[in-house]
Every structure is written in C-alpha cells, then in structure tokens.
Write an enzyme that holds these catalytic residues in place. Structure first.
Site, PDB file in Angstrom:
ATOM      1  N   LYS A  13     -10.207  -2.972   8.263  1.00  0.00           N
ATOM      2  CA  LYS A  13     -11.555  -2.486   8.605  1.00  0.00           C
ATOM      3  C   LYS A  13     -12.343  -2.128   7.349  1.00  0.00           C
ATOM      4  O   LYS A  13     -13.478  -2.546   7.164  1.00  0.00           O
ATOM      5  CB  LYS A  13     -11.469  -1.258   9.534  1.00  0.00           C
ATOM      6  CG  LYS A  13     -10.682  -1.500  10.812  1.00  0.00           C
ATOM      7  CD  LYS A  13     -10.603  -0.266  11.694  1.00  0.00           C
ATOM      8  CE  LYS A  13      -9.875   0.926  11.072  1.00  0.00           C
ATOM      9  NZ  LYS A  13      -8.415   0.725  10.931  1.00  0.00           N
ATOM     10  N   ARG A  88     -12.103   6.865  17.978  1.00  0.00           N
ATOM     11  CA  ARG A  88     -10.654   6.678  18.080  1.00  0.00           C
ATOM     12  C   ARG A  88     -10.083   7.277  19.342  1.00  0.00           C
ATOM     13  O   ARG A  88      -8.873   7.206  19.547  1.00  0.00           O
ATOM     14  CB  ARG A  88      -9.974   7.372  16.902  1.00  0.00           C
ATOM     15  CG  ARG A  88      -9.866   6.513  15.667  1.00  0.00           C
ATOM     16  CD  ARG A  88      -9.507   7.472  14.573  1.00  0.00           C
ATOM     17  NE  ARG A  88      -8.425   7.027  13.759  1.00  0.00           N
ATOM     18  CZ  ARG A  88      -8.613   6.494  12.540  1.00  0.00           C
ATOM     19  NH1 ARG A  88      -9.809   6.262  12.085  1.00  0.00           N
ATOM     20  NH2 ARG A  88      -7.603   6.190  11.810  1.00  0.00           N
ATOM     21  N   ARG A 127      -1.047  -0.567  -0.437  1.00  0.00           N
ATOM     22  CA  ARG A 127      -2.476  -0.326  -0.637  1.00  0.00           C
ATOM     23  C   ARG A 127      -2.745   0.616  -1.812  1.00  0.00           C
ATOM     24  O   ARG A 127      -2.043   1.586  -2.040  1.00  0.00           O
ATOM     25  CB  ARG A 127      -3.101   0.289   0.619  1.00  0.00           C
ATOM     26  CG  ARG A 127      -4.539   0.760   0.340  1.00  0.00           C
ATOM     27  CD  ARG A 127      -5.307   1.095   1.560  1.00  0.00           C
ATOM     28  NE  ARG A 127      -4.580   1.967   2.449  1.00  0.00           N
ATOM     29  CZ  ARG A 127      -4.924   2.134   3.713  1.00  0.00           C
ATOM     30  NH1 ARG A 127      -5.954   1.489   4.214  1.00  0.00           N
ATOM     31  NH2 ARG A 127      -4.227   2.950   4.468  1.00  0.00           N
ATOM     32  N   ARG A 159      -2.982   6.484  -1.240  1.00  0.00           N
ATOM     33  CA  ARG A 159      -3.455   7.527  -0.332  1.00  0.00           C
ATOM     34  C   ARG A 159      -2.324   8.448   0.101  1.00  0.00           C
ATOM     35  O   ARG A 159      -1.200   7.992   0.292  1.00  0.00           O
ATOM     36  CB  ARG A 159      -4.042   6.851   0.915  1.00  0.00           C
ATOM     37  CG  ARG A 159      -5.523   7.035   1.022  1.00  0.00           C
ATOM     38  CD  ARG A 159      -6.118   6.131   2.070  1.00  0.00           C
ATOM     39  NE  ARG A 159      -5.718   6.465   3.428  1.00  0.00           N
ATOM     40  CZ  ARG A 159      -6.211   5.858   4.493  1.00  0.00           C
ATOM     41  NH1 ARG A 159      -7.121   4.911   4.368  1.00  0.00           N
ATOM     42  NH2 ARG A 159      -5.797   6.197   5.697  1.00  0.00           N
ATOM     43  N   ARG A 170       0.958   7.069  12.439  1.00  0.00           N
ATOM     44  CA  ARG A 170      -0.405   6.569  12.648  1.00  0.00           C
ATOM     45  C   ARG A 170      -0.408   5.387  13.616  1.00  0.00           C
ATOM     46  O   ARG A 170      -1.307   5.258  14.437  1.00  0.00           O
ATOM     47  CB  ARG A 170      -1.036   6.159  11.303  1.00  0.00           C
ATOM     48  CG  ARG A 170      -1.634   7.357  10.566  1.00  0.00           C
ATOM     49  CD  ARG A 170      -1.716   7.139   9.082  1.00  0.00           C
ATOM     50  NE  ARG A 170      -2.637   6.085   8.704  1.00  0.00           N
ATOM     51  CZ  ARG A 170      -2.629   5.494   7.508  1.00  0.00           C
ATOM     52  NH1 ARG A 170      -1.741   5.851   6.596  1.00  0.00           N
ATOM     53  NH2 ARG A 170      -3.512   4.575   7.219  1.00  0.00           N
TER      54      ARG A 170
HETATM   55  P1  AP5 Z   1      -7.849  -1.622   4.750  1.00  0.00           P
HETATM   56  O1  AP5 Z   1      -9.078  -2.455   4.766  1.00  0.00           O
HETATM   57  O2  AP5 Z   1      -7.777  -0.443   3.876  1.00  0.00           O
HETATM   58  O3  AP5 Z   1      -7.439  -1.247   6.266  1.00  0.00           O
HETATM   59  P2  AP5 Z   1      -8.102  -0.249   7.311  1.00  0.00           P
HETATM   60  O4  AP5 Z   1      -8.203  -0.983   8.607  1.00  0.00           O
HETATM   61  O5  AP5 Z   1      -9.339   0.347   6.766  1.00  0.00           O
HETATM   62  O6  AP5 Z   1      -6.921   0.786   7.443  1.00  0.00           O
HETATM   63  P3  AP5 Z   1      -6.854   2.371   7.261  1.00  0.00           P
HETATM   64  O7  AP5 Z   1      -5.427   2.708   6.946  1.00  0.00           O
HETATM   65  O8  AP5 Z   1      -7.922   2.863   6.371  1.00  0.00           O
HETATM   66  O9  AP5 Z   1      -7.114   2.814   8.682  1.00  0.00           O
HETATM   67  P4  AP5 Z   1      -6.847   4.166   9.276  1.00  0.00           P
HETATM   68  O10 AP5 Z   1      -7.541   3.943  10.531  1.00  0.00           O
HETATM   69  O11 AP5 Z   1      -5.466   4.604   9.442  1.00  0.00           O
HETATM   70  O12 AP5 Z   1      -7.389   5.216   8.192  1.00  0.00           O
HETATM   71  P5  AP5 Z   1      -8.683   6.080   8.142  1.00  0.00           P
HETATM   72  O13 AP5 Z   1      -9.053   6.258   6.741  1.00  0.00           O
HETATM   73  O14 AP5 Z   1      -9.697   5.557   9.095  1.00  0.00           O
HETATM   74  O15 AP5 Z   1      -6.639  -2.617   4.424  1.00  0.00           O
HETATM   75  C1  AP5 Z   1      -5.301  -2.147   4.340  1.00  0.00           C
HETATM   76  C2  AP5 Z   1      -4.553  -2.880   3.226  1.00  0.00           C
HETATM   77  O16 AP5 Z   1      -4.417  -4.263   3.577  1.00  0.00           O
HETATM   78  C3  AP5 Z   1      -5.263  -2.874   1.865  1.00  0.00           C
HETATM   79  O17 AP5 Z   1      -4.294  -2.793   0.878  1.00  0.00           O
HETATM   80  C4  AP5 Z   1      -5.983  -4.228   1.837  1.00  0.00           C
HETATM   81  O18 AP5 Z   1      -6.165  -4.704   0.497  1.00  0.00           O
HETATM   82  C5  AP5 Z   1      -5.044  -5.119   2.611  1.00  0.00           C
HETATM   83  N1  AP5 Z   1      -5.734  -6.163   3.384  1.00  0.00           N
HETATM   84  C6  AP5 Z   1      -6.902  -6.052   4.086  1.00  0.00           C
HETATM   85  N2  AP5 Z   1      -7.209  -7.212   4.696  1.00  0.00           N
HETATM   86  C7  AP5 Z   1      -6.197  -8.089   4.388  1.00  0.00           C
HETATM   87  C8  AP5 Z   1      -5.938  -9.454   4.734  1.00  0.00           C
HETATM   88  N3  AP5 Z   1      -6.777 -10.156   5.520  1.00  0.00           N
HETATM   89  N4  AP5 Z   1      -4.811 -10.001   4.261  1.00  0.00           N
HETATM   90  C9  AP5 Z   1      -3.960  -9.310   3.468  1.00  0.00           C
HETATM   91  N5  AP5 Z   1      -4.150  -8.021   3.095  1.00  0.00           N
HETATM   92  C10 AP5 Z   1      -5.264  -7.409   3.565  1.00  0.00           C
HETATM   93  O19 AP5 Z   1      -8.169   7.455   8.722  1.00  0.00           O
HETATM   94  C11 AP5 Z   1      -7.286   8.279   8.010  1.00  0.00           C
HETATM   95  C12 AP5 Z   1      -7.021   9.564   8.768  1.00  0.00           C
HETATM   96  O20 AP5 Z   1      -8.255  10.304   8.911  1.00  0.00           O
HETATM   97  C13 AP5 Z   1      -6.515   9.381  10.197  1.00  0.00           C
HETATM   98  O21 AP5 Z   1      -5.127   9.235  10.248  1.00  0.00           O
HETATM   99  C14 AP5 Z   1      -6.978  10.702  10.838  1.00  0.00           C
HETATM  100  O22 AP5 Z   1      -6.143  11.764  10.465  1.00  0.00           O
HETATM  101  C15 AP5 Z   1      -8.332  10.921  10.186  1.00  0.00           C
HETATM  102  N6  AP5 Z   1      -9.433  10.294  10.944  1.00  0.00           N
HETATM  103  C16 AP5 Z   1     -10.297   9.325  10.510  1.00  0.00           C
HETATM  104  N7  AP5 Z   1     -11.167   8.984  11.468  1.00  0.00           N
HETATM  105  C17 AP5 Z   1     -10.858   9.763  12.546  1.00  0.00           C
HETATM  106  C18 AP5 Z   1     -11.377   9.847  13.873  1.00  0.00           C
HETATM  107  N8  AP5 Z   1     -12.396   9.083  14.292  1.00  0.00           N
HETATM  108  N9  AP5 Z   1     -10.808  10.751  14.709  1.00  0.00           N
HETATM  109  C19 AP5 Z   1      -9.802  11.555  14.316  1.00  0.00           C
HETATM  110  N10 AP5 Z   1      -9.248  11.503  13.092  1.00  0.00           N
HETATM  111  C20 AP5 Z   1      -9.773  10.616  12.210  1.00  0.00           C
HETATM  112 MG    MG Z   2      -9.897   2.296   6.164  1.00  0.00          MG
END
Ligand code: AP5
Ligand code: MG
Ligand code: ZN
Length: 215
Positions: A13, A88, A127, A159, A170
């Site tokens: 994402k 979410r 990552r 991270r 997660r």
């Molecule tokens: P990346 O693009 O970073 O993936 P992502 O989908 O953004 O994954 P996240 O881990 O950021 O999602 P998340 O939902 O757990 O974390 P968030 O920060 O939202 O890609 C991942 C890796 O793959 C990278 O290394 C990239 O280079 C590689 N990659 C990408 N595309 C690729 C491809 N096509 N092929 C190969 N490699 C690829 O949330 C973190 C925390 O915040 C949550 O756990 C929660 O505690 C809190 N939080 C955030 N939002 C909320 C909410 N709405 N409600 C409650 N808590 C929340």
């Molecule tokens: Mg992300």
C-alpha cells in the site's frame, strides 16, 4: 480521485501510494505514518499509540477517527486523497462514510491488494523505512545508495513493529478485524481486487488501468 488502498500488512500500500502521489498530485494519508510521526515526536497521541503498535494491535477506533476527520478537512485534500491503512475496522469505515457525506467527497474506488501470507512475511522482514514514509526492501526494492532514502536523503531503518512476533499478530489482527471490510465495500460496488504479487511497476500499471475507469 478519492481512493482507499486496502490490504494486509506488507501488501504494498505504502509503496504504491508514493507512486500515486507523484502521478495524480493528490496527498497520501497513511495513518501508520501519522502515528509513527507522533511516536517520534513524543506527543500524547504517540505515547498512547506506541504500545499497541509495537505489539501489532490496532490503536483504538476513536483515536483514528479523530485523526482522519482532521486530516480530510485540510486544504490539500480538495482535489482528492489516497487513504493508506484506514479504515481497518467496521466502525472506522462507518465513521469515514459519515465524514465524507459531510464534506461531499465520496470514495471512488477501494483497491484491494491480494498477496499470500508467506510473501507478506518475507516483505515485512526485509523492509527498510524512511521517516518521510518511503519504504524499501533489502532485496526487492533497495535504495540507490545503501542506507539512505532516495526521496529525501535521510537514514533508513527497520520499523519497530517489523519483528517476527508482531508481524504474525498483525496478520491475525488483519484477518479478524480488517478483512471483513472487503465484503463491506464489495457490496457498494466500488471494490477492485488486484494481484499484489507482481513486480512493483507492474502493480502500478494495473492500478492505473483500474483507475482510468473512474477518471
Ligand atoms: P509496503 O508498501 O511498506 O507495504 P504496506 O502495505 O504499506 O504495509 P505496512 O506494513 O505498512 O502495513 P500495515 O498496515 O501493517 O502498517 P501501517 O503502517 O499501516 O511494502 C512492504 C515491503 O514489501 C517493503 O519492503 C516493499 O519494498 C516491499 N514491496 C512492496 N511492493 C512489492 C512488490 N510488488 N514486490 C516485492 N516487494 C514489494 O500500520 C502500523 C500500525 O499502526 C498498525 O499495526 C496499528 O497499530 C497502527 N494503525 C495504523 N493505522 C491504523 C488504523 N486505521 N486503525 C488502528 N490502528 C492503526
Ligand atoms: Mg504502509
Ligand atoms: Zn525519505
């Protein structure tokens, strides 16, 4: 264009959001990045959120709803926005619906990234992140210069919640609390599912093809 990027942790994402920001000139609203910035700055919000985030639990809905409500009413969202990591839970989606009715900016499309669990674990464990929100991968998407962000030149790091235990949690939390939103948005006809396992640029082409339907 008002877009939701939806999918499990590690689905890509954030990676695709950065490309969409450049292409459509609309802001990325990544709740994870907003929360991490608060943790870094040691705000009250950050202190409250950190323990949930480190364990891979969701931060309480009311906190997120407050963040989103403030952010969506900022001027740069006038021509559209990309929600990344929100909603979410069903209550978060309901609250979003109400906010968007109020500001008259309905969601055009929910892009649902499909990636199998084993790939997600491999992606997350390799990552590297930048504080500007850019995300890299040791093997799949390394920065041009080792240890440094291509976009802003800052140092990249792993991270705090990209540990083996937190990742598994997660994924479990995603399945229990977030996945039900697929049916929620599918019923309204705005959900489009895409194969998130292909190369980063191939995924982006697929996204642009889907979005051209809505332009
Ligand atoms: P990346 O693009 O970073 O993936 P992502 O989908 O953004 O994954 P996240 O881990 O950021 O999602 P998340 O939902 O757990 O974390 P968030 O920060 O939202 O890609 C991942 C890796 O793959 C990278 O290394 C990239 O280079 C590689 N990659 C990408 N595309 C690729 C491809 N096509 N092929 C190969 N490699 C690829 O949330 C973190 C925390 O915040 C949550 O756990 C929660 O505690 C809190 N939080 C955030 N939002 C909320 C909410 N709405 N409600 C409650 N808590 C929340
Ligand atoms: Mg992300
Ligand atoms: Zn950066």
């Amino acid at each position: 264009m008002n877009i939701i990027l939806f999918g499990p942790p590690g689905a890509g994402k954030g990676t695709q959001a950065k490309k969409l920001v450049d292409f459509y000139k609309i802001p990325q609203i990544a709740t994870g990045d907003i929360l991490r910035a608060n943790v870094r700055e040691g705000t009250e919000l950050g202190l409250a959120a950190k323990s949930y985030m480190d364990k891979g639990e969701l931060v309480p809905d009311e906190v997120l709803i407050g963040i989103i409500k403030n952010r969506l009413t900022e001027a740069d969202c006038e021509n559209g926005f990309i929600l990344d990591g929100y909603p979410r839970t069903i209550p978060q989606a309901d609250a979003l619906g109400e906010i968007l009715v109020e500001i008259e900016k309905p969601i055009d499309v929910v892009l649902n990234f499909e990636v199998p669990d084993k790939d997600l674990v491999e992606r997350i464990s390799g990552r590297l992140m930048c504080k500007c929100g850019a995300s890299y991968h040791k093997t799949f998407n390394p920065p041009e210069k080792d240890g440094t962000c291509d976009a802003c030149g800052a140092e990249i790091y792993q991270r705090a919640d990209d540990t083996a235990e937190a990742v598994q949690n997660r994924l479990d939390v995603y399945k229990k609390q977030t996945q039900p939103l697929i049916d929620y948005y599918d019923e309204t006809g705005i959900l489009r599912t895409l194969d998130g396992t292909t190369d980063i640029n191939v995924v982006f082409e697929e996204i642009k093809a889907i979005l051209s339907e809505f332009a």
